[in-house]
Design an enzyme around this catalytic site. Structure first.
Site, PDB file in Angstrom:
ATOM      1  N   GLY A   1       0.755  -1.265   0.018  1.00 54.04           N
ATOM      2  CA  GLY A   1       0.055  -0.040  -0.107  1.00 54.04           C
ATOM      3  C   GLY A   1       0.950   1.297   0.063  1.00 54.04           C
ATOM      4  O   GLY A   1       0.368   2.176  -0.481  1.00 54.04           O
TER       5      GLY A   1
ATOM      6  N   LYS B   1      -6.443   6.675  10.589  1.00 51.45           N
ATOM      7  CA  LYS B   1      -7.979   6.837  11.045  1.00 51.45           C
ATOM      8  C   LYS B   1      -8.006   6.486  12.409  1.00 51.45           C
ATOM      9  O   LYS B   1      -7.959   5.178  12.919  1.00 51.45           O
ATOM     10  CB  LYS B   1      -8.551   5.149  10.407  1.00 51.45           C
ATOM     11  CG  LYS B   1      -9.412   5.371   9.138  1.00 51.45           C
ATOM     12  CD  LYS B   1     -10.323   3.957   8.895  1.00 51.45           C
ATOM     13  CE  LYS B   1     -10.541   3.892   7.307  1.00 51.45           C
ATOM     14  NZ  LYS B   1     -11.042   2.540   7.024  1.00 51.45           N
TER      15      LYS B   1
ATOM     16  N   ASP C   1      -6.124  -0.850  -1.910  1.00 52.84           N
ATOM     17  CA  ASP C   1      -6.678  -1.506  -3.041  1.00 52.84           C
ATOM     18  C   ASP C   1      -7.892  -1.878  -2.746  1.00 52.84           C
ATOM     19  O   ASP C   1      -8.496  -1.788  -1.721  1.00 52.84           O
ATOM     20  CB  ASP C   1      -5.970  -2.822  -3.090  1.00 52.84           C
ATOM     21  CG  ASP C   1      -5.905  -3.685  -1.956  1.00 52.84           C
ATOM     22  OD1 ASP C   1      -5.739  -3.341  -0.902  1.00 52.84           O
ATOM     23  OD2 ASP C   1      -6.421  -4.896  -2.026  1.00 52.84           O
TER      24      ASP C   1
ATOM     25  N   ASP D   1      -4.586   2.095  10.674  1.00 47.38           N
ATOM     26  CA  ASP D   1      -5.864   1.467  10.765  1.00 47.38           C
ATOM     27  C   ASP D   1      -6.164   1.433  12.247  1.00 47.38           C
ATOM     28  O   ASP D   1      -5.924   2.179  13.269  1.00 47.38           O
ATOM     29  CB  ASP D   1      -6.400   0.680   9.854  1.00 47.38           C
ATOM     30  CG  ASP D   1      -7.986   0.597   9.401  1.00 47.38           C
ATOM     31  OD1 ASP D   1      -8.609   0.765  10.402  1.00 47.38           O
ATOM     32  OD2 ASP D   1      -8.366   0.509   8.402  1.00 47.38           O
TER      33      ASP D   1
ATOM     34  N   ARG E   1      -4.942   0.363  -7.058  1.00 46.39           N
ATOM     35  CA  ARG E   1      -3.864   1.025  -6.190  1.00 46.39           C
ATOM     36  C   ARG E   1      -3.367   2.234  -6.929  1.00 46.39           C
ATOM     37  O   ARG E   1      -2.683   3.269  -6.116  1.00 46.39           O
ATOM     38  CB  ARG E   1      -2.976   0.035  -5.886  1.00 46.39           C
ATOM     39  CG  ARG E   1      -3.462  -1.170  -4.964  1.00 46.39           C
ATOM     40  CD  ARG E   1      -1.895  -1.963  -4.598  1.00 46.39           C
ATOM     41  NE  ARG E   1      -2.177  -3.111  -4.047  1.00 46.39           N
ATOM     42  CZ  ARG E   1      -2.331  -3.359  -2.735  1.00 46.39           C
ATOM     43  NH1 ARG E   1      -2.355  -2.499  -1.859  1.00 46.39           N
ATOM     44  NH2 ARG E   1      -2.500  -4.686  -2.305  1.00 46.39           N
TER      45      ARG E   1
ATOM     46  N   PHE F   1     -14.740   3.261   4.020  1.00 47.94           N
ATOM     47  CA  PHE F   1     -13.889   2.493   3.444  1.00 47.94           C
ATOM     48  C   PHE F   1     -13.473   3.157   2.186  1.00 47.94           C
ATOM     49  O   PHE F   1     -13.958   3.480   1.305  1.00 47.94           O
ATOM     50  CB  PHE F   1     -14.941   1.314   2.988  1.00 47.94           C
ATOM     51  CG  PHE F   1     -14.486   0.098   2.068  1.00 47.94           C
ATOM     52  CD1 PHE F   1     -13.212  -0.148   1.918  1.00 47.94           C
ATOM     53  CD2 PHE F   1     -15.400  -0.873   1.816  1.00 47.94           C
ATOM     54  CE1 PHE F   1     -12.549  -1.069   1.004  1.00 47.94           C
ATOM     55  CE2 PHE F   1     -14.747  -1.906   0.987  1.00 47.94           C
ATOM     56  CZ  PHE F   1     -13.564  -2.136   0.772  1.00 47.94           C
ATOM     57  N   VAL F   2     -11.861   3.258   2.241  1.00 50.31           N
ATOM     58  CA  VAL F   2     -11.378   4.095   1.090  1.00 50.31           C
ATOM     59  C   VAL F   2     -10.540   3.200   0.309  1.00 50.31           C
ATOM     60  O   VAL F   2     -10.000   2.202   0.440  1.00 50.31           O
ATOM     61  CB  VAL F   2     -10.419   5.126   1.948  1.00 50.31           C
ATOM     62  CG1 VAL F   2     -11.348   6.446   2.436  1.00 50.31           C
ATOM     63  CG2 VAL F   2      -9.539   4.562   2.963  1.00 50.31           C
TER      64      VAL F   2
ATOM     65  N   GLU G   1       4.070   4.244   5.468  1.00 47.92           N
ATOM     66  CA  GLU G   1       2.767   3.677   5.264  1.00 47.92           C
ATOM     67  C   GLU G   1       1.820   4.185   4.484  1.00 47.92           C
ATOM     68  O   GLU G   1       1.550   5.474   4.505  1.00 47.92           O
ATOM     69  CB  GLU G   1       2.206   3.091   6.516  1.00 47.92           C
ATOM     70  CG  GLU G   1       2.622   1.775   7.117  1.00 47.92           C
ATOM     71  CD  GLU G   1       1.783   0.578   6.325  1.00 47.92           C
ATOM     72  OE1 GLU G   1       1.361   1.051   5.194  1.00 47.92           O
ATOM     73  OE2 GLU G   1       1.634  -0.344   6.868  1.00 47.92           O
ATOM     74  N   ASP G   2       0.829   3.699   4.069  1.00 47.26           N
ATOM     75  CA  ASP G   2      -0.433   4.276   3.254  1.00 47.26           C
ATOM     76  C   ASP G   2      -1.333   4.639   4.406  1.00 47.26           C
ATOM     77  O   ASP G   2      -1.987   5.906   4.407  1.00 47.26           O
ATOM     78  CB  ASP G   2      -1.151   3.556   2.194  1.00 47.26           C
ATOM     79  CG  ASP G   2      -1.383   2.258   2.708  1.00 47.26           C
ATOM     80  OD1 ASP G   2      -0.807   1.659   3.586  1.00 47.26           O
ATOM     81  OD2 ASP G   2      -2.231   1.457   2.006  1.00 47.26           O
TER      82      ASP G   2
HETATM   83  C1  PRP Z   1      -2.896  -2.094   4.813  1.00 52.79           C
HETATM   84  C2  PRP Z   1      -1.994  -0.832   4.931  1.00 52.79           C
HETATM   85  C3  PRP Z   1      -1.397  -1.126   6.373  1.00 52.79           C
HETATM   86  C4  PRP Z   1      -2.360  -1.889   7.192  1.00 52.79           C
HETATM   87  C5  PRP Z   1      -3.183  -0.985   8.157  1.00 52.79           C
HETATM   88  O1  PRP Z   1      -2.106  -3.190   4.284  1.00 52.79           O
HETATM   89  O2  PRP Z   1      -1.373  -0.928   3.986  1.00 52.79           O
HETATM   90  O3  PRP Z   1      -0.322  -2.114   6.488  1.00 52.79           O
HETATM   91  O4  PRP Z   1      -3.580  -2.373   6.315  1.00 52.79           O
HETATM   92  O5  PRP Z   1      -3.991  -1.608   9.183  1.00 52.79           O
HETATM   93  P1  PRP Z   1      -3.759  -1.771  10.404  1.00 52.79           P
HETATM   94  O6  PRP Z   1      -3.360  -0.167  11.168  1.00 52.79           O
HETATM   95  O7  PRP Z   1      -5.387  -2.048  10.751  1.00 52.79           O
HETATM   96  O8  PRP Z   1      -2.966  -3.048  10.856  1.00 52.79           O
HETATM   97  P2  PRP Z   1      -2.902  -4.665   3.795  1.00 52.79           P
HETATM   98  O9  PRP Z   1      -2.856  -5.797   4.886  1.00 52.79           O
HETATM   99  O10 PRP Z   1      -4.146  -4.451   3.191  1.00 52.79           O
HETATM  100  O11 PRP Z   1      -2.026  -4.913   2.708  1.00 52.79           O
HETATM  101  P3  PRP Z   1      -1.488  -4.107   1.428  1.00 52.79           P
HETATM  102  O12 PRP Z   1      -0.560  -3.028   1.830  1.00 52.79           O
HETATM  103  O13 PRP Z   1      -0.833  -5.074   0.521  1.00 52.79           O
HETATM  104  O14 PRP Z   1      -2.571  -3.498   0.621  1.00 52.79           O
END
Ligand code: PRP
Length: 189
Positions: A50, A138, A166, A110, A172, A159-160, A106-107
């Site tokens: 991400g 968030k 993705d 959450d 993405r 839900f973004v 990080e993106d």
């Molecule tokens: C997403 C995002 C963070 C994580 C955040 O990754 O890139 O790494 O979730 O969520 P959290 O704070 O609840 O742990 P994802 O698992 O969707 O993988 P990706 O980066 O490959 O999309």
């Protein structure tokens, strides 16, 4: 074989952050990091996948010499990561971070479980410093308290997707952050 999704225009309820807003804020973050690390060694670590879009735009605004590296993490079991907060490294860094000033890119933060777990794994490798830069935060969803040193935007619990985030691995590439129309998008999970 994955089924191609609906065109994103049909899944988009609203644009939450425009391309212009993203790019303006990323330029500010790049300038801030450049000031904070002036004269210091800087290593940016992107957590795949991400964070890729954000990293590649951010570094274009970092005006001091720096290195970048990548790591990927995964849950220990299906669905376990977000509830347990435990991750395992599926692709490790190429570089040794001991004694280095590291910024994790990080993106989104959450629940905070991913970043909390990665911070604990990386602290054990004795970096000189370890900070977090997340494009999105968030705060309503937080389960693990994590320090975010550089935040792009604090967002509501929607839900973004887009700009690294993705929808079943698609979209993405979108240059903005959109909100998913949950009436039209049926999650396959
Ligand atoms: C997403 C995002 C963070 C994580 C955040 O990754 O890139 O790494 O979730 O969520 P959290 O704070 O609840 O742990 P994802 O698992 O969707 O993988 P990706 O980066 O490959 O999309």
């Amino acid at each position: 074989m994955p089924q191609p999704p609906l065109p994103y225009t049909e899944l988009l309820a609203e644009t939450l952050i425009t391309e212009e807003q993203l790019q303006a804020r990323i330029a500010e973050l790049g300038a801030e990091i450049s000031r904070d690390y002036a004269g210091k060694d800087l290593l940016l670590i992107c957590i795949l996948r991400g964070g890729v879009m954000f990293l590649t735009d951010l570094v274009r605004h970092i005006t001091i010499p720096h290195m970048m590296d990548f790591m990927a993490v995964s849950s220990y079991g299906a669905g376990a990561r977000k509830s347990s907060g435990q991750v395992r490294i599926t692709m490790d860094l190429s570089l040794d971070i001991a004694g280095r000033n590291v910024v994790l890119v990080e993106d989104i933060v959450d629940s905070g479980n991913t970043i909390a777990s990665v911070l604990s794994l990386l602290k054990a490798r004795n970096p000189a410093s370890l900070k977090v830069c997340s494009l999105l935060d968030k705060p309503e969803m937080r389960q693990s308290e994590v320090p975010i040193d550089y935040t792009g935007f604090s967002i509501p619990n929607k839900f973004v997707f887009g700009y690294g985030l993705d929808l079943d691995e698609y979209y993405r590439n979108l240059p903005f952050i959109g909100v998913v129309d949950t009436e039209k998008y049926a999650t396959p999970h």
